[in-house]
Write a protein that holds these residues in place. Structure first.
Motif, PDB file in Angstrom:
ATOM      1  N   GLU A 116       0.851  -1.198   0.000  1.00  0.00           N
ATOM      2  CA  GLU A 116       0.000   0.000   0.000  1.00  0.00           C
ATOM      3  C   GLU A 116       0.883   1.241   0.000  1.00  0.00           C
ATOM      4  O   GLU A 116       1.932   1.277   0.644  1.00  0.00           O
ATOM      5  N   THR A 117       0.459   2.264  -0.745  1.00  0.00           N
ATOM      6  CA  THR A 117       1.194   3.527  -0.778  1.00  0.00           C
ATOM      7  C   THR A 117       0.280   4.679  -0.387  1.00  0.00           C
ATOM      8  O   THR A 117      -0.821   4.815  -0.924  1.00  0.00           O
ATOM      9  N   ARG A 118       0.752   5.493   0.565  1.00  0.00           N
ATOM     10  CA  ARG A 118       0.050   6.715   0.936  1.00  0.00           C
ATOM     11  C   ARG A 118       0.819   7.888   0.342  1.00  0.00           C
ATOM     12  O   ARG A 118       2.048   7.932   0.429  1.00  0.00           O
ATOM     13  N   ARG A 119       0.082   8.841  -0.210  1.00  0.00           N
ATOM     14  CA  ARG A 119       0.731   9.899  -0.996  1.00  0.00           C
ATOM     15  C   ARG A 119       0.098  11.244  -0.693  1.00  0.00           C
ATOM     16  O   ARG A 119      -1.127  11.362  -0.566  1.00  0.00           O
ATOM     17  N   LEU A 120       0.942  12.280  -0.558  1.00  0.00           N
ATOM     18  CA  LEU A 120       0.480  13.659  -0.440  1.00  0.00           C
ATOM     19  C   LEU A 120       1.316  14.545  -1.355  1.00  0.00           C
ATOM     20  O   LEU A 120       2.513  14.310  -1.539  1.00  0.00           O
ATOM     21  N   VAL A 121       0.678  15.580  -1.873  1.00  0.00           N
ATOM     22  CA  VAL A 121       1.336  16.540  -2.761  1.00  0.00           C
ATOM     23  C   VAL A 121       1.145  17.943  -2.193  1.00  0.00           C
ATOM     24  O   VAL A 121       0.062  18.295  -1.719  1.00  0.00           O
ATOM     25  N   ALA A 122       2.214  18.721  -2.211  1.00  0.00           N
ATOM     26  CA  ALA A 122       2.148  20.138  -1.804  1.00  0.00           C
ATOM     27  C   ALA A 122       2.697  20.983  -2.940  1.00  0.00           C
ATOM     28  O   ALA A 122       3.715  20.635  -3.540  1.00  0.00           O
ATOM     29  N   ARG A 123       2.039  22.087  -3.210  1.00  0.00           N
ATOM     30  CA  ARG A 123       2.479  22.964  -4.301  1.00  0.00           C
ATOM     31  C   ARG A 123       2.373  24.419  -3.883  1.00  0.00           C
ATOM     32  O   ARG A 123       1.560  24.786  -3.029  1.00  0.00           O
ATOM     33  N   GLY A 124       3.226  25.242  -4.499  1.00  0.00           N
ATOM     34  CA  GLY A 124       3.190  26.664  -4.205  1.00  0.00           C
ATOM     35  C   GLY A 124       4.188  27.413  -5.054  1.00  0.00           C
ATOM     36  O   GLY A 124       4.648  26.920  -6.093  1.00  0.00           O
ATOM     37  N   ARG A 125       4.573  28.607  -4.589  1.00  0.00           N
ATOM     38  CA  ARG A 125       5.492  29.471  -5.324  1.00  0.00           C
ATOM     39  C   ARG A 125       6.659  29.891  -4.457  1.00  0.00           C
ATOM     40  O   ARG A 125       6.468  30.265  -3.299  1.00  0.00           O
ATOM     41  N   ASP A 126       7.863  29.822  -5.025  1.00  0.00           N
ATOM     42  CA  ASP A 126       9.078  30.408  -4.468  1.00  0.00           C
ATOM     43  C   ASP A 126       9.571  29.645  -3.234  1.00  0.00           C
ATOM     44  O   ASP A 126       9.076  29.835  -2.124  1.00  0.00           O
ATOM     45  N   ILE A 127      10.610  28.819  -3.442  1.00  0.00           N
ATOM     46  CA  ILE A 127      11.145  28.001  -2.358  1.00  0.00           C
ATOM     47  C   ILE A 127      11.765  28.839  -1.247  1.00  0.00           C
ATOM     48  O   ILE A 127      11.812  28.405  -0.093  1.00  0.00           O
ATOM     49  N   TYR A 128      12.260  30.026  -1.555  1.00  0.00           N
ATOM     50  CA  TYR A 128      12.828  30.890  -0.515  1.00  0.00           C
ATOM     51  C   TYR A 128      11.724  31.584   0.284  1.00  0.00           C
ATOM     52  O   TYR A 128      11.789  31.651   1.516  1.00  0.00           O
ATOM     53  N   ALA A 129      10.711  32.068  -0.399  1.00  0.00           N
ATOM     54  CA  ALA A 129       9.632  32.786   0.287  1.00  0.00           C
ATOM     55  C   ALA A 129       8.833  31.862   1.194  1.00  0.00           C
ATOM     56  O   ALA A 129       8.445  32.258   2.302  1.00  0.00           O
ATOM     57  N   ILE A 130       8.574  30.623   0.773  1.00  0.00           N
ATOM     58  CA  ILE A 130       7.759  29.717   1.596  1.00  0.00           C
ATOM     59  C   ILE A 130       8.489  29.318   2.868  1.00  0.00           C
ATOM     60  O   ILE A 130       7.861  28.918   3.857  1.00  0.00           O
ATOM     61  N   THR A 131       9.812  29.445   2.877  1.00  0.00           N
ATOM     62  CA  THR A 131      10.567  29.119   4.080  1.00  0.00           C
ATOM     63  C   THR A 131      10.186  30.032   5.239  1.00  0.00           C
ATOM     64  O   THR A 131      10.187  29.591   6.406  1.00  0.00           O
ATOM     65  N   ALA A 132       9.844  31.271   4.968  1.00  0.00           N
ATOM     66  CA  ALA A 132       9.519  32.206   6.054  1.00  0.00           C
ATOM     67  C   ALA A 132       8.286  31.767   6.848  1.00  0.00           C
ATOM     68  O   ALA A 132       8.358  31.661   8.080  1.00  0.00           O
ATOM     69  N   PRO A 133       7.139  31.517   6.221  1.00  0.00           N
ATOM     70  CA  PRO A 133       6.010  31.036   7.034  1.00  0.00           C
ATOM     71  C   PRO A 133       6.267  29.680   7.679  1.00  0.00           C
ATOM     72  O   PRO A 133       5.749  29.408   8.772  1.00  0.00           O
ATOM     73  N   LEU A 134       7.071  28.835   7.041  1.00  0.00           N
ATOM     74  CA  LEU A 134       7.427  27.547   7.656  1.00  0.00           C
ATOM     75  C   LEU A 134       8.139  27.755   8.987  1.00  0.00           C
ATOM     76  O   LEU A 134       7.734  27.205  10.019  1.00  0.00           O
ATOM     77  N   VAL A 135       9.219  28.526   8.977  1.00  0.00           N
ATOM     78  CA  VAL A 135      10.030  28.659  10.188  1.00  0.00           C
ATOM     79  C   VAL A 135       9.348  29.544  11.224  1.00  0.00           C
ATOM     80  O   VAL A 135       9.455  29.292  12.435  1.00  0.00           O
ATOM     81  N   VAL A 136       8.603  30.546  10.796  1.00  0.00           N
ATOM     82  CA  VAL A 136       7.917  31.411  11.759  1.00  0.00           C
ATOM     83  C   VAL A 136       6.742  30.675  12.399  1.00  0.00           C
ATOM     84  O   VAL A 136       6.487  30.825  13.605  1.00  0.00           O
ATOM     85  N   GLU A 137       6.026  29.872  11.632  1.00  0.00           N
ATOM     86  CA  GLU A 137       4.956  29.057  12.212  1.00  0.00           C
ATOM     87  C   GLU A 137       5.519  28.119  13.277  1.00  0.00           C
ATOM     88  O   GLU A 137       4.934  27.954  14.357  1.00  0.00           O
ATOM     89  N   ALA A 138       6.673  27.518  12.981  1.00  0.00           N
ATOM     90  CA  ALA A 138       7.307  26.633  13.958  1.00  0.00           C
ATOM     91  C   ALA A 138       7.705  27.401  15.219  1.00  0.00           C
ATOM     92  O   ALA A 138       7.453  26.951  16.348  1.00  0.00           O
ATOM     93  N   ALA A 139       8.333  28.561  15.041  1.00  0.00           N
ATOM     94  CA  ALA A 139       8.736  29.360  16.196  1.00  0.00           C
ATOM     95  C   ALA A 139       7.525  29.763  17.033  1.00  0.00           C
ATOM     96  O   ALA A 139       7.557  29.715  18.276  1.00  0.00           O
ATOM     97  N   GLU A 140       6.460  30.156  16.367  1.00  0.00           N
ATOM     98  CA  GLU A 140       5.266  30.586  17.075  1.00  0.00           C
ATOM     99  C   GLU A 140       4.668  29.446  17.896  1.00  0.00           C
ATOM    100  O   GLU A 140       4.250  29.642  19.050  1.00  0.00           O
ATOM    101  N   ARG A 141       4.662  28.244  17.338  1.00  0.00           N
ATOM    102  CA  ARG A 141       4.123  27.094  18.073  1.00  0.00           C
ATOM    103  C   ARG A 141       5.017  26.725  19.256  1.00  0.00           C
ATOM    104  O   ARG A 141       4.516  26.369  20.333  1.00  0.00           O
ATOM    105  N   ILE A 142       6.319  26.795  19.065  1.00  0.00           N
ATOM    106  CA  ILE A 142       7.233  26.510  20.175  1.00  0.00           C
ATOM    107  C   ILE A 142       7.009  27.505  21.314  1.00  0.00           C
ATOM    108  O   ILE A 142       6.891  27.123  22.486  1.00  0.00           O
TER     109      ILE A 142
END
Length: 337
Positions: free
Chosen positions: A275-301
């Motif tokens: 069995e294979t489970r699969r998810l896909v994520a898409r968006g724009r700009d690998i540098y720009a998406i890093t900001a909400p990723l790391v800030v969301e993590a900091a905010e949760r911590i």
């Protein structure tokens, strides 16, 4: 509301650092701008109206002063092979949480192997590679795995329609010449010994693409907590021509947010027992998406929504599907494969 709203950003005037500063301010945090160039810090401080503190990885006292009073530091100044240890040590001295946006495997391995115990003893979270090439793949794979406690294989395919590298990416590429790893038989092994180029059937708009094994931070993060016999990351070959060409320009803004027009897609597949489970994520700009990723993590911590202390991956620390949903305002679309 959290009492301390100060978060230091080391490397604040770099391409990714500026996105991080903007995201922090958008969410109501007060970034403390830090880095070694006084002139660049002054220019950024004048632009955004925040405090600037000059610091260098060669001067521990300057790092201590730069991070004084902050609740956490987000480290954006690569190459991380050269900078992460000093910034991590300063975070430990100051008793503040540490996050970085490294894509390189060696400093991420060091964060787990060398700094996990002192971070737990200090009561802080150390979260390396909270970026596109790292935390994004780890969260996506954790969400795809669901309730499985083990799997035979985790494969992450990344497709970019282009890659206009920043100066930091080029410097990292020049310095990141050491061995790279994938996971086989449940342990880290040299990438070239366990993985080869292949084709990958991506969802539209990419379709079938030639891909090559990619030894970056996401493999290290997934191996840290996903009980998988094999873990390999792949990248389509087309953007590598951009990366290899010294004439390829740096990213240019395509909208008011500063994001470029670059399209990305991550396709993760977790296999067990046929069995294979699969998810896909898409968006724009690998540098720009890093900001909400790391800030969301900091905010949760900082708000106590983190499973423990020590060196953690986002897949360990957070509810993966909830974390991905929180990135929807940043333009990230997650869907079944």
């Amino acid at each position: 509301m959290e009492a301390n709203r100060l978060i230091a950003v080391f490397g604040a005037y770099g391409h990714t650092g500026r996105f991080v500063v903007t995201e922090l301010r958008r969410r109501g945090w007060r970034p403390v701008l830090s880095g070694r160039s006084a002139a660049k810090l002054r220019a950024l401080a004048d632009d955004v109206g925040e405090e600037a503190r000059v610091a260098s990885v060669d001067d521990p006292d300057s790092l201590d002063r730069a991070f004084s009073g902050a609740a956490a530091v987000i480290h954006c100044a690569g190459p991380f092979l050269d900078t992460s240890s000093a910034v991590l040590e300063a975070a430990l001295r100051g008793g503040i949480h540490y996050l970085d946006v490294s894509a390189e495997q060696p400093p991420v391995l060091e964060a787990f192997e060398r700094f996990d115990r002192p971070a737990r003893e200090t009561g802080i979270v150390v979260m390396p590679a909270m970026a596109f090439y790292g935390g994004m793949g780890d969260v996506l794979a954790t969400a795809a795995r669901g309730d499985w406690t083990s799997s035979e294989d985790v494969s992450l395919g990344i497709a970019l329609d282009s890659w206009h590298p920043t100066r930091g990416t080029r410097l990292t590429g020049e310095s990141n010449r050491g061995p790279r790893f994938a996971v086989a038989e449940g342990r880290l092994q040299l990438l070239g010994a366990v993985a080869r180029g292949r084709s990958w059937d991506f969802p539209p708009p990419f379709g079938t693409q030639d891909v090559v094994p990619l030894g970056l931070a996401d493999v290290i993060l997934m191996h840290r907590h996903l009980n998988a016999a094999g873990i390999v990351g792949y990248l389509n070959t087309a953007p590598l021509a951009d990366l290899d060409d010294p004439a390829t320009p740096a990213p240019t803004p395509a909208d008011a947010s500063g994001r470029s027009a670059q399209l990305f897609l991550l396709d993760v597949r977790v296999a067990r027992g046929g069995e294979t489970r699969r998810l896909v994520a898409r968006g724009r700009d690998i540098y720009a998406i890093t900001a909400p990723l790391v800030v969301e993590a900091a905010e949760r911590i900082l708000s106590g929504r983190c499973a423990g202390v020590g060196a953690l991956t986002p897949g360990q620390a957070f509810d993966a599907r909830d974390f991905l949903r929180a990135l929807a305002p940043a333009g990230l679309v997650v869907e079944p494969g």
